[in-house]
Design an enzyme around this catalytic site. Structure first.
Site, PDB file in Angstrom:
ATOM      1  N   ASP A 245      32.410  35.392  35.013  1.00 16.79           N
ATOM      2  CA  ASP A 245      33.143  36.410  35.751  1.00 16.79           C
ATOM      3  C   ASP A 245      33.197  37.709  34.943  1.00 16.79           C
ATOM      4  OD1 ASP A 245      34.935  37.225  37.974  1.00 16.79           O
ATOM      5  OD2 ASP A 245      36.455  37.278  36.399  1.00 16.79           O
ATOM      6  N   GLU A 292      28.119  37.399  37.021  1.00 17.40           N
ATOM      7  CA  GLU A 292      28.795  38.214  38.035  1.00 17.40           C
ATOM      8  C   GLU A 292      28.586  39.670  37.642  1.00 17.40           C
ATOM      9  OE1 GLU A 292      31.050  40.922  39.322  1.00 17.40           O
ATOM     10  OE2 GLU A 292      32.564  39.932  38.098  1.00 17.40           O
ATOM     11  N   ASP A 348      36.839  37.669  46.364  1.00 18.29           N
ATOM     12  CA  ASP A 348      37.497  38.975  46.458  1.00 18.29           C
ATOM     13  C   ASP A 348      37.209  39.687  47.780  1.00 18.29           C
ATOM     14  OD1 ASP A 348      38.816  38.948  44.012  1.00 18.29           O
ATOM     15  OD2 ASP A 348      37.129  39.823  42.928  1.00 18.29           O
TER      16      ASP A 348
END
Length: 457
Positions: A245, A292, A348
């Protein structure tokens, strides 16, 4: 398995922090007690089913009571040596003591008395009451570990790859920051000098001030990145592949002065870059990471990803905002690299049905042009994007379960920059219909993604 899938991606498994967020976990090593099955404990005679039935769903105090009942019965079961072996893991003691103290003082660790505020010194003043409480918290983690490994073993038996998620940061009020303050940018009073976040972007005009403490990479480098190596080792005990992430934070992080109210006053500060990953690969091996790389990605971040050879991400919901009709957007399927992992959306994003329902005229026109027609409904648009996802040249395609179920904005998982009301969506088994399973399997077979004939890199 029935739907012909070969991988299952999950969000972080750690105990969630503020706002119930799994991306600001209370521990980078522990598991989320909320994932422990009470029914399985009943099957092991550690609980009675009547006791479980009396507990109201979502009542955390009732779950705590049941865990303590199970702990008392486990101690009488004659299997305590299994727990003792588990307690010898390096992270279990610090996490158990931090949680015991956190429950005793009911305040963040930096507000504790000096004798316990220092993680290293705290172990020298552990009394019998604390020791008993530590053992209980170790037991809860032991339950999580035992149950999750059954899940993982079953996934392996089915031929499924588990893709986990490693948040770059931990919460300030965590066992990690308490036990290892020297590896974070804290002052002598253990207050953060700077905080993590991101500059203004499509999600927020003032950026996002996450509030996590930032790493002191010089201190990490001096230890050979030992904390990171331990953390990644632990993650690979739970999953097969790891999504990194906020990968750009390893190249440079947005550092916000602790006193600033928004992220506008932040600045980019260089991270460890390839030096960290060389140490990680030497310790845990190469090639089991997904990057990511969304948001404000610069050439140096792209260079780092390409140098490492890790696959990046493409998100179809980001593909249709082309104001100049160039159709060069990297998120469009015809521009996908084989090493990409393509998603309809992420945790998200809104669900694809919610995204389509709120789509602007430009994006809507570009979507219709790309598909060759305008979807007649949010559900049809969802299925169109799932089909684009599977038809992509990207080696791996991931679809959020909300999209598989054609759910709208009510099922959105997270709204970035909004601290409350997120991470609450859950599915129920009555939402899983056989015809939907068959449809997804047909897609997997049509585009060569089913288990029997996995797509080659």
């Amino acid at each position: 398995k029935a739907a012909g899938q070969s991988a299952w991606q999950i969000m972080p498994l750690g105990p969630p922090g503020p706002g119930n967020s799994p991306y600001a976990a209370r521990s980078a090593f522990a598991g989320n007690p909320g994932l422990i099955s009470l029914e399985r404990l009943a099957g092991e005679d550690l609980l009675d089913r009547a006791e479980i039935d009396r507990a109201r769903p979502g009542d955390e105090s009732a779950r705590e009571h049941l865990f303590r009942l199970a702990f008392d019965r486990f101690q009488l079961s004659g299997h305590s040596q299994e727990l003792e072996a588990f307690e010898h893991r390096d992270w279990v003691g610090p996490h158990s003591l931090w949680l015991a103290l956190r429950n005793r003082y009911t305040r963040p660790w930096w507000e504790w008395p000096p004798v316990h505020r220092d993680g290293a010194a705290a172990f020298r003043s552990v009394d019998e009451t604390l020791r008993a409480e530590m053992r209980y918290h170790a037991f809860v983690q032991f339950l999580f570990e035992r149950q999750w490994q059954r899940v993982r073993d079953h996934a392996r038996w089915l031929g499924l790859t588990l893709i986990g998620d490693l948040p770059i940061f931990v919460d300030r009020d965590s066992a990690d920051a308490w036990a290892n303050p020297s590896i974070f940018k804290l002052d002598e009073q253990l207050e953060p000098r700077v905080l993590a976040g991101v500059p203004p972007d499509a999600f927020s005009e003032t950026g996002q001030r996450w509030g996590n403490p930032l790493y002191d990479w010089d201190a990490h480098r001096q230890t050979g990145y030992s904390w990171w190596i331990s953390r990644v080792h632990r993650t690979f005990e739970l999953v097969d592949v790891v999504r990194l992430d906020h990968f750009r934070g390893f190249q440079a992080a947005w550092e916000i002065p602790a006193e600033a109210e928004t992220a506008l006053e932040g600045s980019w500060v260089e991270g460890p870059g390839i030096d960290l990953f060389a140490s990680l690969e030497a310790a845990v091996g190469k090639g089991r990471f997904i990057v990511e790389d969304l948001g404000m990605i610069t050439d140096d971040v792209r260079f780092l990803r390409h140098s490492l050879g890790y696959p990046g991400m493409a998100v179809l919901q980001f593909a249709f905002g082309d104001r100049h009709n160039t159709f060069l957007n990297p998120h469009l399927p015809h521009n996908h690299e084989p090493r990409f992992v393509v998603y309809t959306g992420t945790h998200d994003n809104d669900t694809t049905a919610g995204w389509f329902a709120n789509l602007g005229d430009l994006d809507r026109a570009n979507l219709a042009r790309y598909l060759g027609r305008m979807p007649s409904s949010p559900a049809e648009a969802t299925d169109d994007l799932i089909r684009l996802c599977y038809a992509s040249p990207a080696r791996t395609a991931i679809v959020p379960l909300q999209d598989v179920l054609q759910l709208g904005s009510e099922a959105r998982m997270n709204v970035p920059g909004v601290p409350e009301g997120n991470w609450a969506w859950r599915f129920s088994w009555d939402q899983i219909h056989p015809e939907r399973t068959a449809w997804l399997r047909d897609l997997a077979e049509t585009y060569g993604r089913h288990l029997e004939h996995p797509r080659q890199p």
